[in-house]
Design a protein around this motif. Sequence first.
Motif, PDB file in Angstrom:
ATOM      1  N   GLN A 144      -9.508   8.458  -9.501  1.00  0.00           N
ATOM      2  CA  GLN A 144     -10.490   8.836  -8.477  1.00  0.00           C
ATOM      3  C   GLN A 144     -11.534   7.748  -8.270  1.00  0.00           C
ATOM      4  O   GLN A 144     -12.746   8.025  -8.224  1.00  0.00           O
ATOM      5  N   MET A 145     -11.078   6.509  -8.155  1.00  0.00           N
ATOM      6  CA  MET A 145     -12.009   5.413  -7.891  1.00  0.00           C
ATOM      7  C   MET A 145     -12.435   5.474  -6.426  1.00  0.00           C
ATOM      8  O   MET A 145     -11.618   5.320  -5.535  1.00  0.00           O
ATOM      9  N   ARG A 170       5.875   7.161   0.972  1.00  0.00           N
ATOM     10  CA  ARG A 170       5.811   6.095  -0.021  1.00  0.00           C
ATOM     11  C   ARG A 170       5.644   6.707  -1.412  1.00  0.00           C
ATOM     12  O   ARG A 170       5.313   7.886  -1.557  1.00  0.00           O
ATOM     13  N   ALA A 219      -5.960   3.591  -9.228  1.00  0.00           N
ATOM     14  CA  ALA A 219      -7.281   3.864  -8.650  1.00  0.00           C
ATOM     15  C   ALA A 219      -7.341   5.289  -8.109  1.00  0.00           C
ATOM     16  O   ALA A 219      -8.332   5.994  -8.290  1.00  0.00           O
ATOM     17  N   TYR A 220      -6.251   5.732  -7.470  1.00  0.00           N
ATOM     18  CA  TYR A 220      -6.191   7.110  -6.976  1.00  0.00           C
ATOM     19  C   TYR A 220      -6.250   8.093  -8.141  1.00  0.00           C
ATOM     20  O   TYR A 220      -6.970   9.078  -8.120  1.00  0.00           O
ATOM     21  N   TYR A 227       3.570   6.757  -3.942  1.00  0.00           N
ATOM     22  CA  TYR A 227       2.402   7.458  -4.483  1.00  0.00           C
ATOM     23  C   TYR A 227       1.623   8.232  -3.420  1.00  0.00           C
ATOM     24  O   TYR A 227       0.460   8.556  -3.616  1.00  0.00           O
ATOM     25  N   ASP A 228       2.262   8.516  -2.273  1.00  0.00           N
ATOM     26  CA  ASP A 228       1.565   9.240  -1.212  1.00  0.00           C
ATOM     27  C   ASP A 228       1.237  10.672  -1.617  1.00  0.00           C
ATOM     28  O   ASP A 228       0.172  11.194  -1.307  1.00  0.00           O
ATOM     29  N   LYS A 246       2.288  12.219  -4.944  1.00  0.00           N
ATOM     30  CA  LYS A 246       2.094  12.532  -6.363  1.00  0.00           C
ATOM     31  C   LYS A 246       1.476  11.352  -7.105  1.00  0.00           C
ATOM     32  O   LYS A 246       1.864  10.204  -6.888  1.00  0.00           O
ATOM     33  N   PRO A 247       0.537  11.638  -8.001  1.00  0.00           N
ATOM     34  CA  PRO A 247      -0.115  10.561  -8.734  1.00  0.00           C
ATOM     35  C   PRO A 247       0.857   9.808  -9.641  1.00  0.00           C
ATOM     36  O   PRO A 247       1.857  10.381 -10.093  1.00  0.00           O
ATOM     37  N   ILE A 248       0.556   8.560  -9.899  1.00  0.00           N
ATOM     38  CA  ILE A 248       1.337   7.766 -10.840  1.00  0.00           C
ATOM     39  C   ILE A 248       1.282   8.469 -12.205  1.00  0.00           C
ATOM     40  O   ILE A 248       0.241   9.007 -12.599  1.00  0.00           O
ATOM     41  N   SER A 289       0.833  -1.203   0.000  1.00  0.00           N
ATOM     42  CA  SER A 289       0.000   0.000   0.000  1.00  0.00           C
ATOM     43  C   SER A 289       0.870   1.256   0.000  1.00  0.00           C
ATOM     44  O   SER A 289       1.816   1.363   0.773  1.00  0.00           O
ATOM     45  N   GLY A 290       0.548   2.181  -0.890  1.00  0.00           N
ATOM     46  CA  GLY A 290       1.333   3.404  -1.020  1.00  0.00           C
ATOM     47  C   GLY A 290       2.387   3.284  -2.106  1.00  0.00           C
ATOM     48  O   GLY A 290       2.808   4.277  -2.685  1.00  0.00           O
ATOM     49  N   GLN A 314      -3.279   0.426  -6.912  1.00  0.00           N
ATOM     50  CA  GLN A 314      -3.861   1.420  -6.019  1.00  0.00           C
ATOM     51  C   GLN A 314      -3.618   2.832  -6.555  1.00  0.00           C
ATOM     52  O   GLN A 314      -4.519   3.678  -6.543  1.00  0.00           O
ATOM     53  N   ALA A 315      -2.400   3.053  -7.060  1.00  0.00           N
ATOM     54  CA  ALA A 315      -2.051   4.375  -7.584  1.00  0.00           C
ATOM     55  C   ALA A 315      -2.931   4.739  -8.782  1.00  0.00           C
ATOM     56  O   ALA A 315      -3.345   5.888  -8.941  1.00  0.00           O
TER      57      ALA A 315
END
Lengths: 237, 182
Positions: free
Chosen positions: A121-122, A221, A117-118, A223-224, A226-228, A108-109, A114-115
């Motif tokens: 904006q899921m 981490r 999804a972030y 993607y804490d 800045k977005p991928i 996670s992070g 996950q990145a």
Amino acid sequence: MPKTKPVLTFTIDGKKCRTSPGQTILEAAKANGIYIPSLCYWEGMKPAGACRICTVRVGGRYMAACTQPAAEGMAVENDVPDIQDMRKAIVEMLFVEGNHMCPTCEKSGNCELQALAYRFQMLVPRFPFQFPVREVEPAGTKILLEHNRCVKCLRCVRGVRTRDNKTVFGALKRSKDKKIAVDQALASALPEKQARQAMDRCPVGSILRKEVGFAVPIGKRKYDKKPIGSEIEKAEG
Amino acid sequence: MSKPVIATASLAGCFGCHMSFLDIDERILDLIDLVEFNKSPIDDIKTFTKPVDVGIIEGGCCNSENVEVLREFRKHCKVLISLGECAIMGGLPAMRNGIPVRECLEEAYFHSPTIDPADPRLMPGDEDLPIILDKVYPLHEIVKIDAYLPGCPPSADLIWKALTSLLEGKPLEIPYSLLKFD
């Protein structure tokens, strides 16, 4: 020998891009400061076209940007609402298809799924959760194989090899029954550096180096903050 | 004009989301000026006494009582918010979803290492107890949910932003720094 490489020009969402023949749309986009979201792609590794998140549209046809070479005069559609929504839908599908419980996951992070999804904006997947029954498998002495989180990107199958070029991971069965398998002896024999690389190759928390979890604190981490993909977009200036 | 009414509940959750709610710290003083609380563990009102504008639910549904409470909330609340990982995805409680309920209960009450072998082994089965569901369900798979706030727990800033956006009638825009699943 000519000093400059031959150049071809094409457009992504109307923006003029230059690249050399043979480069894929995804690589060419990156070189031109345009991010095409991807998951199973790994720079320098033979593309698999497995996840389809990098899908773009050219002349009304859909294609995986990681496998399709750019061609002269191509007009690629990338950052358009319907394609972005389709990519988001794929991410959502991956979330319901496995058991992705981010709060309990060591990755996670730093997780690319996950990145994504972030980035998209899921907030909730649009599909019903499947809650499949999967197992956690020791992969030799150094690595853990967490099948609950596997997205079958085949990065480990393609990219993790021993010094004498034997593959360590392989894929069993097909379609929804597809499963990653590991050669226990070869995995145990991987030197420390390569065991860590295997973990890094995995976009999710499916391949884990044992005993090193949660080493990086929340906030630091990958993607804490800045977005991928922002590193590619930033590179363009 | 009367204040907007808020209700909250924790179903199959750990109350961590409620703790995070309290982490809005001194902003809670602003909040009680702006809103009125109805059914909620925060004021200990047990049953709805009036229609509610915003219902906030933490945790998924693991038993019949959770489903009943959730449906009550849906009936009384204009806007229903799914708060946190468990409400949205099932979360930690949903880790039992691949295991048959009987097996789970037998593990807990018959085979657990802390069971005293001298004790008679009983599985709770009183008819007054809520029935455990076949699996843990996210809230939106049981009733209609209007908004989702992910996180484990969702940060106090996210909860605050969501509430203030709702009260101001603005659409909720979640900045990157507040959208987290852990």
